[in-house]
Design an enzyme around this catalytic site. Structure first.
Site: not given
Length: 111
Positions: A86, A70
């Protein structure tokens, strides 16, 4: 073209490959010591623009639940071990990558 992604945690790089040829490399931020980015083979399973929160302009979910690639609202975190597992990218880079890879793209995360 059958693109695939390799994330090298040790050098904070995400590589986009076409076969064995590196098409483009991007700097990334990855998980910190207590919440390491999981190694292994996954796939991109969804894309969400403007997901809100700390995820920048785009979220691409991985086949490992709760993990993804992301954007970020904190560009200073790129190149560091700071996330909850992440893979963070500069917003312009995650948009560029998203335009190049479809859902189903293989993602290999290696130490």
């Amino acid at each position: 073209m059958a693109y695939r992604i390799i994330v090298d945690l040790s050098d904070h790089q995400l590589h986009l490959l076409d076969g064995s040829r590196v098409v483009k490399s991007y700097p990334v931020g990855v998980g910190k010591m207590l919440t390491r980015t999981p190694t292994g083979d996954y796939r991109i399973i969804n894309k969400q623009f403007h997901p809100g929160g700390p995820f920048g302009v785009l979220w691409m979910g991985l086949s490992k639940p709760h993990y993804g690639i992301h954007g970020t609202n904190d560009p200073s975190s790129i190149g560091r071990n700071v996330s909850h597992g992440c893979i963070r990218m500069y917003n312009q880079d995650v948009l560029d990558l998203s335009r190049r890879v479809p859902i189903g793209t293989r993602v290999t995360i290696r130490p």
